[in-house]
Motif scaffolding. Structure first.
Motif, PDB file in Angstrom:
ATOM      1  N   ALA A  33     -22.409 -18.342  47.757  1.00 59.70           N
ATOM      2  CA  ALA A  33     -21.370 -17.366  47.912  1.00 59.70           C
ATOM      3  C   ALA A  33     -21.792 -16.178  46.779  1.00 59.70           C
ATOM      4  CB  ALA A  33     -20.266 -18.086  47.538  1.00 59.70           C
ATOM      5  N   GLY A  34     -22.693 -16.225  46.217  1.00 56.60           N
ATOM      6  CA  GLY A  34     -23.394 -15.362  45.241  1.00 56.60           C
ATOM      7  C   GLY A  34     -23.169 -15.764  43.904  1.00 56.60           C
ATOM      8  N   HIS A  35     -22.472 -16.836  43.488  1.00 52.84           N
ATOM      9  CA  HIS A  35     -22.228 -17.033  42.035  1.00 52.84           C
ATOM     10  C   HIS A  35     -23.508 -17.574  41.483  1.00 52.84           C
ATOM     11  CE1 HIS A  35     -18.058 -17.005  42.768  1.00 52.84           C
ATOM     12  NE2 HIS A  35     -18.250 -17.414  43.820  1.00 52.84           N
ATOM     13  N   ARG A  36     -23.476 -17.193  40.148  1.00 53.86           N
ATOM     14  CA  ARG A  36     -24.749 -17.637  39.445  1.00 53.86           C
ATOM     15  C   ARG A  36     -24.672 -19.011  38.889  1.00 53.86           C
ATOM     16  NH1 ARG A  36     -24.047 -12.211  37.421  1.00 53.86           N
ATOM     17  NH2 ARG A  36     -26.280 -11.473  37.032  1.00 53.86           N
ATOM     18  N   GLU A  37     -25.653 -19.695  39.060  1.00 56.39           N
ATOM     19  CA  GLU A  37     -25.625 -21.087  38.325  1.00 56.39           C
ATOM     20  C   GLU A  37     -26.769 -21.446  37.406  1.00 56.39           C
ATOM     21  OE1 GLU A  37     -25.328 -24.335  40.981  1.00 56.39           O
ATOM     22  OE2 GLU A  37     -23.296 -24.217  41.309  1.00 56.39           O
ATOM     23  N   TYR A  38     -26.472 -22.088  36.641  1.00 63.56           N
ATOM     24  CA  TYR A  38     -27.526 -22.356  35.549  1.00 63.56           C
ATOM     25  C   TYR A  38     -28.119 -23.837  35.239  1.00 63.56           C
ATOM     26  CZ  TYR A  38     -26.184 -17.615  34.084  1.00 63.56           C
ATOM     27  OH  TYR A  38     -26.081 -16.344  33.950  1.00 63.56           O
ATOM     28  N   GLY A  39     -29.102 -24.008  34.855  1.00 61.21           N
ATOM     29  CA  GLY A  39     -29.668 -25.503  34.706  1.00 61.21           C
ATOM     30  C   GLY A  39     -28.830 -26.104  33.393  1.00 61.21           C
ATOM     31  N   SER A  40     -28.976 -27.420  33.238  1.00 62.21           N
ATOM     32  CA  SER A  40     -28.414 -28.150  32.215  1.00 62.21           C
ATOM     33  C   SER A  40     -28.646 -27.818  30.883  1.00 62.21           C
ATOM     34  CB  SER A  40     -28.791 -29.568  32.511  1.00 62.21           C
ATOM     35  OG  SER A  40     -30.034 -29.798  32.429  1.00 62.21           O
ATOM     36  N   ALA A  41     -30.026 -27.117  30.808  1.00 57.48           N
ATOM     37  CA  ALA A  41     -30.444 -26.790  29.545  1.00 57.48           C
ATOM     38  C   ALA A  41     -30.064 -25.382  28.920  1.00 57.48           C
ATOM     39  CB  ALA A  41     -31.984 -26.788  29.232  1.00 57.48           C
TER      40      ALA A  41
END
Length: 124
Positions: A33-41
């Motif tokens: 959907a184009g949303h940003r996702e970041y890793g756990s760190a």
């Protein structure tokens, strides 16, 4: 983690996170959907970036230092860059101290027209 979650946990705005991405200090992936996702760190990295900014470093310097700082590996190049940043900061502090002293003279002259700095200015 989504951008809002990282921002809330790190105590910054989503705008700051987008800026860090523009400066290549932080990376994210995109959902379908184009949303940003970041890793756990990501939260810890953002907090480290904040600390480096608070230490007076530029985004360019942070980008150069970040991998070594995160890994806890102080290479000679990293130490050299940090020493150069400290010298730059010391020069700025010296300049600010000089400006403060001049301002103190102006404040004293504002209440005493016979103050030494007023007399020096008149003889120039």
């Amino acid at each position: 983690m989504r951008i809002g979650e990282v921002a809330a946990e790190a105590g910054v705005s989503t705008r700051v996170l987008r800026y860090y991405e523009e400066q290549q200090l932080l990376t994210s992936t995109r959902t379908p959907a184009g949303h940003r996702e970041y890793g756990s760190a990501a939260v810890e990295r953002v907090q480290l970036i904040q600390l480096l900014y608070e230490a007076g470093l530029s985004s360019r310097s942070i980008r150069a230092l970040l991998p070594s700082v995160e890994a806890g590996e102080a290479t000679p190049e990293v130490l050299q860059l940090l020493a150069a940043e400290r010298r730059r900061m010391e020069q700025r502090i010296a300049g600010l101290l000089t400006a403060r002293d001049r301002l103190e003279d102006v404040i004293e002259a504002a209440v005493d027209p016979h103050h030494d700095c007023v007399q020096r200015a008149r003889t120039r």
